[in-house]
Design a protein around this motif. Structure first.
Motif, PDB file in Angstrom:
ATOM      1  N   PHE A  70       3.815   1.582  -1.256  1.00 13.68           N
ATOM      2  CA  PHE A  70       4.374   1.730  -2.608  1.00 13.68           C
ATOM      3  C   PHE A  70       3.332   2.373  -3.536  1.00 13.68           C
ATOM      4  O   PHE A  70       3.613   3.345  -4.229  1.00 13.68           O
ATOM      5  CB  PHE A  70       4.784   0.351  -3.124  1.00 13.68           C
ATOM      6  CG  PHE A  70       5.259   0.320  -4.550  1.00 13.68           C
ATOM      7  CD1 PHE A  70       6.486   0.860  -4.895  1.00 13.68           C
ATOM      8  CD2 PHE A  70       4.472  -0.264  -5.537  1.00 13.68           C
ATOM      9  CE1 PHE A  70       6.921   0.816  -6.216  1.00 13.68           C
ATOM     10  CE2 PHE A  70       4.913  -0.315  -6.856  1.00 13.68           C
ATOM     11  CZ  PHE A  70       6.135   0.229  -7.197  1.00 13.68           C
ATOM     12  N   ALA A  71       2.121   1.847  -3.486  1.00 17.57           N
ATOM     13  CA  ALA A  71       1.069   2.370  -4.369  1.00 17.57           C
ATOM     14  C   ALA A  71       0.803   3.844  -4.082  1.00 17.57           C
ATOM     15  O   ALA A  71       0.658   4.646  -5.002  1.00 17.57           O
ATOM     16  CB  ALA A  71      -0.209   1.554  -4.196  1.00 17.57           C
ATOM     17  N   LEU A  72       0.735   4.199  -2.795  1.00 11.46           N
ATOM     18  CA  LEU A  72       0.355   5.570  -2.447  1.00 11.46           C
ATOM     19  C   LEU A  72       1.541   6.533  -2.512  1.00 11.46           C
ATOM     20  O   LEU A  72       1.355   7.733  -2.678  1.00 11.46           O
ATOM     21  CB  LEU A  72      -0.264   5.603  -1.050  1.00 11.46           C
ATOM     22  CG  LEU A  72      -1.578   4.844  -0.897  1.00 11.46           C
ATOM     23  CD1 LEU A  72      -1.999   4.761   0.557  1.00 11.46           C
ATOM     24  CD2 LEU A  72      -2.675   5.505  -1.714  1.00 11.46           C
ATOM     25  N   LEU A  90      -2.729  -1.958  -3.953  1.00  8.76           N
ATOM     26  CA  LEU A  90      -3.585  -1.530  -2.843  1.00  8.76           C
ATOM     27  C   LEU A  90      -4.602  -2.591  -2.455  1.00  8.76           C
ATOM     28  O   LEU A  90      -5.056  -2.633  -1.305  1.00  8.76           O
ATOM     29  CB  LEU A  90      -4.337  -0.247  -3.233  1.00  8.76           C
ATOM     30  CG  LEU A  90      -3.601   1.063  -3.056  1.00  8.76           C
ATOM     31  CD1 LEU A  90      -4.425   2.199  -3.652  1.00  8.76           C
ATOM     32  CD2 LEU A  90      -3.375   1.336  -1.570  1.00  8.76           C
ATOM     33  N   TYR A 150       2.732   6.437  -7.003  1.00 12.70           N
ATOM     34  CA  TYR A 150       1.822   6.753  -8.111  1.00 12.70           C
ATOM     35  C   TYR A 150       0.956   7.952  -7.790  1.00 12.70           C
ATOM     36  O   TYR A 150       0.541   8.145  -6.652  1.00 12.70           O
ATOM     37  CB  TYR A 150       0.933   5.543  -8.415  1.00 12.70           C
ATOM     38  CG  TYR A 150       1.731   4.348  -8.837  1.00 12.70           C
ATOM     39  CD1 TYR A 150       2.066   4.158 -10.168  1.00 12.70           C
ATOM     40  CD2 TYR A 150       2.185   3.434  -7.897  1.00 12.70           C
ATOM     41  CE1 TYR A 150       2.822   3.070 -10.561  1.00 12.70           C
ATOM     42  CE2 TYR A 150       2.946   2.344  -8.268  1.00 12.70           C
ATOM     43  CZ  TYR A 150       3.260   2.168  -9.608  1.00 12.70           C
ATOM     44  OH  TYR A 150       4.020   1.098  -9.977  1.00 12.70           O
ATOM     45  N   ARG A 151       0.667   8.738  -8.826  1.00  8.57           N
ATOM     46  CA  ARG A 151      -0.287   9.826  -8.666  1.00  8.57           C
ATOM     47  C   ARG A 151      -1.556   9.444  -9.394  1.00  8.57           C
ATOM     48  O   ARG A 151      -1.539   9.219 -10.593  1.00  8.57           O
ATOM     49  CB  ARG A 151       0.283  11.107  -9.242  1.00  8.57           C
ATOM     50  CG  ARG A 151       1.439  11.559  -8.388  1.00  8.57           C
ATOM     51  CD  ARG A 151       1.974  12.891  -8.789  1.00  8.57           C
ATOM     52  NE  ARG A 151       3.088  13.171  -7.890  1.00  8.57           N
ATOM     53  CZ  ARG A 151       4.135  13.910  -8.228  1.00  8.57           C
ATOM     54  NH1 ARG A 151       4.180  14.468  -9.419  1.00  8.57           N
ATOM     55  NH2 ARG A 151       5.104  14.105  -7.370  1.00  8.57           N
ATOM     56  N   ARG A 161       4.268   4.822   3.379  1.00  7.86           N
ATOM     57  CA  ARG A 161       3.996   5.764   2.299  1.00  7.86           C
ATOM     58  C   ARG A 161       4.900   6.986   2.436  1.00  7.86           C
ATOM     59  O   ARG A 161       5.509   7.427   1.460  1.00  7.86           O
ATOM     60  CB  ARG A 161       2.517   6.143   2.343  1.00  7.86           C
ATOM     61  CG  ARG A 161       2.089   7.083   1.268  1.00  7.86           C
ATOM     62  CD  ARG A 161       2.149   8.472   1.803  1.00  7.86           C
ATOM     63  NE  ARG A 161       1.533   9.429   0.913  1.00  7.86           N
ATOM     64  CZ  ARG A 161       1.636  10.726   1.085  1.00  7.86           C
ATOM     65  NH1 ARG A 161       2.317  11.197   2.105  1.00  7.86           N
ATOM     66  NH2 ARG A 161       1.054  11.545   0.277  1.00  7.86           N
ATOM     67  N   PRO A 201      -0.953   0.582  -9.153  1.00  5.63           N
ATOM     68  CA  PRO A 201      -1.265   0.999  -7.783  1.00  5.63           C
ATOM     69  C   PRO A 201      -2.496   0.297  -7.223  1.00  5.63           C
ATOM     70  O   PRO A 201      -2.518  -0.073  -6.041  1.00  5.63           O
ATOM     71  CB  PRO A 201      -1.489   2.507  -7.900  1.00  5.63           C
ATOM     72  CG  PRO A 201      -1.638   2.792  -9.341  1.00  5.63           C
ATOM     73  CD  PRO A 201      -0.875   1.734 -10.052  1.00  5.63           C
ATOM     74  N   PHE A 219      -5.260   7.383   1.289  1.00 11.37           N
ATOM     75  CA  PHE A 219      -4.218   7.513   2.302  1.00 11.37           C
ATOM     76  C   PHE A 219      -4.807   7.988   3.624  1.00 11.37           C
ATOM     77  O   PHE A 219      -4.571   7.394   4.681  1.00 11.37           O
ATOM     78  CB  PHE A 219      -3.149   8.500   1.799  1.00 11.37           C
ATOM     79  CG  PHE A 219      -2.080   8.793   2.802  1.00 11.37           C
ATOM     80  CD1 PHE A 219      -1.298   7.773   3.312  1.00 11.37           C
ATOM     81  CD2 PHE A 219      -1.847  10.088   3.240  1.00 11.37           C
ATOM     82  CE1 PHE A 219      -0.297   8.038   4.232  1.00 11.37           C
ATOM     83  CE2 PHE A 219      -0.850  10.359   4.166  1.00 11.37           C
ATOM     84  CZ  PHE A 219      -0.077   9.330   4.660  1.00 11.37           C
ATOM     85  N   THR A 269       0.844  -1.204   0.000  1.00  7.92           N
ATOM     86  CA  THR A 269       0.000   0.000   0.000  1.00  7.92           C
ATOM     87  C   THR A 269       0.878   1.253   0.000  1.00  7.92           C
ATOM     88  O   THR A 269       0.565   2.220  -0.689  1.00  7.92           O
ATOM     89  CB  THR A 269      -0.927   0.030   1.230  1.00  7.92           C
ATOM     90  OG1 THR A 269      -0.127  -0.150   2.392  1.00  7.92           O
ATOM     91  CG2 THR A 269      -1.977  -1.040   1.163  1.00  7.92           C
TER      92      THR A 269
END
Lengths: 281, 307
Positions: free
Chosen positions: A99-101, B29, A104-105, A164, B25, A113, A97
């Motif tokens: 990494f994803a938040l 997630l 990436y935008r 994050r 993402p 978040f 999570t």
């Protein structure tokens, strides 16, 4: 440096400071020292009213006794059975999570978040009944697995915040460069980001270990029997049985406190780095 | 997107190629969001719903409307709990200045200071259950250390945890012990990063002591103070372990707090009134939300400022 370094003050002040340090520490840890002393006091001392003097002898057998006459060994084992999977699970989930938040935008990034962050602050009681019903429904009530699953989910909130922010502070050029090279996204995660996250993973592992080891509320809500209860809940019920046997209660307390204390002293740097995240800009 | 759709069946791999940056993402997630949704978001909604029902945990739920909330208003135990929560909140915040005090005291470079810092931090590492037991022993009537000390000075000991007026204060004091340690470590880290040149400049201007602290140091410690206040407020409202270990809400229910009273109503031997418990939890949640939204609002502002 604030306050002014003691080396710059008068010799008298320096001496006073050097004396004040151990005295303050002694007073600060006084209740703990008292309990440590009580844990090696023979029961006869307590019966005769020798509460504060030197024990008439060091009754290490108090420690043997609690292991022989109570399920405390089992409780400790259960605590490990809850804590270790939780640490692994939360670190794995929050690396992803985070990494994803952090990298990436996309629309909803901040919203998700802050949902994680806010969820981490809610009172446990608002979750209690539904989580208990849910655990029942899955057939995991009164199992260490049921307790660990909840902990993994809940701690993911805090850990996502942590991961994050850590990942967002990594140099973006690294990731951009890899993308230009045509490296697949999951490979960027696994071969570039995860290795850089080692300090964060270490910090989170010790923190989560301590939090979960010390959890009492969920242990009471989701487990009921000696075969599944972790040591916090176990100690609480032993406290009910050992009324006035303070030497046993004390020994049990010391035993229950040992693993997180050992963890803290072994991994102090990581522990404090994790705990003070955000305390400096 | 539209272009790709009009193409005749693009092979799987090329869809992935062109969209992987957008899809990744969400894939990452998914597991975390699923767990968090199942165990945190859904239960919050379910608790809100439950607070309108009568439910014993096994049988069917009976719709009550607002009856649970109406009952709260006339429930003296609820009022006591609420009052104690306010008390906890106010007194617990003492941990922030006290933690700062200890941090300043320890912020020196003398031999062995690292060990002193670690040992001062010690109470935070041990479980609240153990802290509760330690303080129960400390307060215990007749032989407890504090009891004996008071007896020595006044001739008559005070059994703090058996006294309906004092018991809550006794528990809060126990809670302050680890909390002060936590605030201390936050401030020690903060003090480490205070800009030395600003201090020197202020010293040249003749600032020292409290003035220096207030005008030069504290503004730089803002992030530490923010976190210290957040964790202390949350900790105060979450207080459950100590109450449960030290007094079980007694004597005469005088040490109940909302979190404990909720548990008592919903799960303990006093009955399985889960709907009523949920209503208490909703009130606690609402109180916490006031603080949480404040924190989040500030964090969002910082976040926007950073980008």
């Amino acid at each position: 440096m604030f306050p002014r370094p003691i080396q710059q003050s008068t010799p008298a002040t320096r001496v006073i400071y050097q004396i004040a340090l151990p005295v303050a520490l002694f007073l600060w840890l006084f209740p703990l020292l008292g309990v440590a002393m009580t844990s090696v006091r023979p029961a006869s001392d307590l019966a005769q009213g020798n509460y504060f003097g030197m024990p008439s002898y060091f009754a290490w057998h108090n420690y043997v006794e609690i292991f022989q006459n109570s399920p405390i060994g089992r409780y400790i084992f259960n605590s490990f059975k809850v804590t270790i999977p939780t640490v692994i699970g939360t670190v794995a989930l929050s690396c992803m999570t985070g990494f994803a938040l952090g990298i990436y935008r996309f629309r909803g990034n901040l919203l998700i978040f802050f949902l994680f962050v806010a969820g981490n602050f809610v009172p446990f009681q608002i979750l209690m009944v539904p989580v208990r019903d849910l655990t029942f429904g899955m057939g995991l009530y009164n199992t260490t697995a049921g307790l660990a699953l909840f902990h993994i989910a809940f701690q993911t909130g805090f850990c996502t915040l942590f991961m994050r922010n850590f990942i967002a502070a990594l140099p973006r050029e690294l990731i951009e460069a890899a993308r230009v090279e045509g490296v697949a996204e999951w490979r960027i995660f696994w071969y570039i980001v995860v290795p850089l996250m080692r300090p964060a993973i270490a910090a989170l592992s010790v923190l989560v270990f301590t939090f979960i080891w010390n959890d009492f509320f969920w242990a009471t809500v989701l487990t009921t029997s000696a075969s599944t209860q972790p040591v916090t809940a176990g100690l609480s019920s032993l406290n009910g049985q050992w009324i006035a046997a303070w030497q046993l209660v004390s020994a049990g307390s010391i035993i229950a406190a040992l693993p997180p204390v050992a963890m803290f002293f072994l991994m102090q740097r990581h522990f404090i780095a994790g705990l003070t995240l955000g305390a400096v800009k | 997107m539209t272009l790709a759709m009009s193409e005749p069946e693009p092979p799987q791999k090329s869809w992935w190629r062109s969209n992987q940056q957008r899809a990744t993402p969400w894939l990452f997630l998914a597991p975390g969001m699923f767990m968090f949704g199942l165990y945190v978001i859904y239960p919050i909604i379910a608790s809100f719903r439950l607070s309108f029902f009568k439910y014993d945990g096994l049988g069917t739920k009976v719709w009550l409307g607002l009856a649970n909330y109406q009952e709260l208003f006339s429930d003296p135990a609820f009022k006591t709990s609420l009052y104690n929560n306010v008390l906890w909140l106010i007194l617990y915040l003492l941990a922030v200045p006290l933690g700062l005090g200890i941090a300043i005291f320890l912020n020196q470079t003398v031999r062995g200071i690292r060990i002193y810092k670690s040992l001062f931090f010690f109470p935070f590492v041990i479980s609240q259950v153990v802290v509760g037991l330690i303080f129960s022993w400390f307060y215990a009537p007749n032989f407890g250390l504090l009891y004996s000390v008071i007896e020595f000075f006044t001739g008559k000991g005070v059994a703090i945890l058996a006294d309906p007026v004092l018991a809550t204060y006794g528990i809060i004091a126990a809670g302050l012990w680890p909390q002060i340690a936590y605030c201390m470590i936050l401030y020690l880290t903060g003090l480490n990063n205070v800009a030395p040149d600003q201090i020197e400049a202020a010293r040249l201007d003749g600032a020292k002591g409290l003035k220096m602290l207030w005008y030069v140091i504290l503004p730089q410690l803002r992030p530490a103070t923010f976190i210290a206040v957040v964790v202390t407020v949350i900790g105060a409202l979450r207080s459950f372990d100590l109450v449960s270990i030290m007094t079980k809400g007694g004597p005469f229910g005088s040490t109940r707090v909302l979190s404990y009273y909720m548990y008592e109503q919903a799960l303990s031997e006093y009955g399985y009134r889960m709907g009523y418990g949920a209503a208490i939890a909703v009130v606690l949640f609402a109180i916490m939300m006031v603080f949480i939204s404040g924190f989040i609002w500030k964090m969002v502002r910082d976040e926007r400022g950073n980008r």
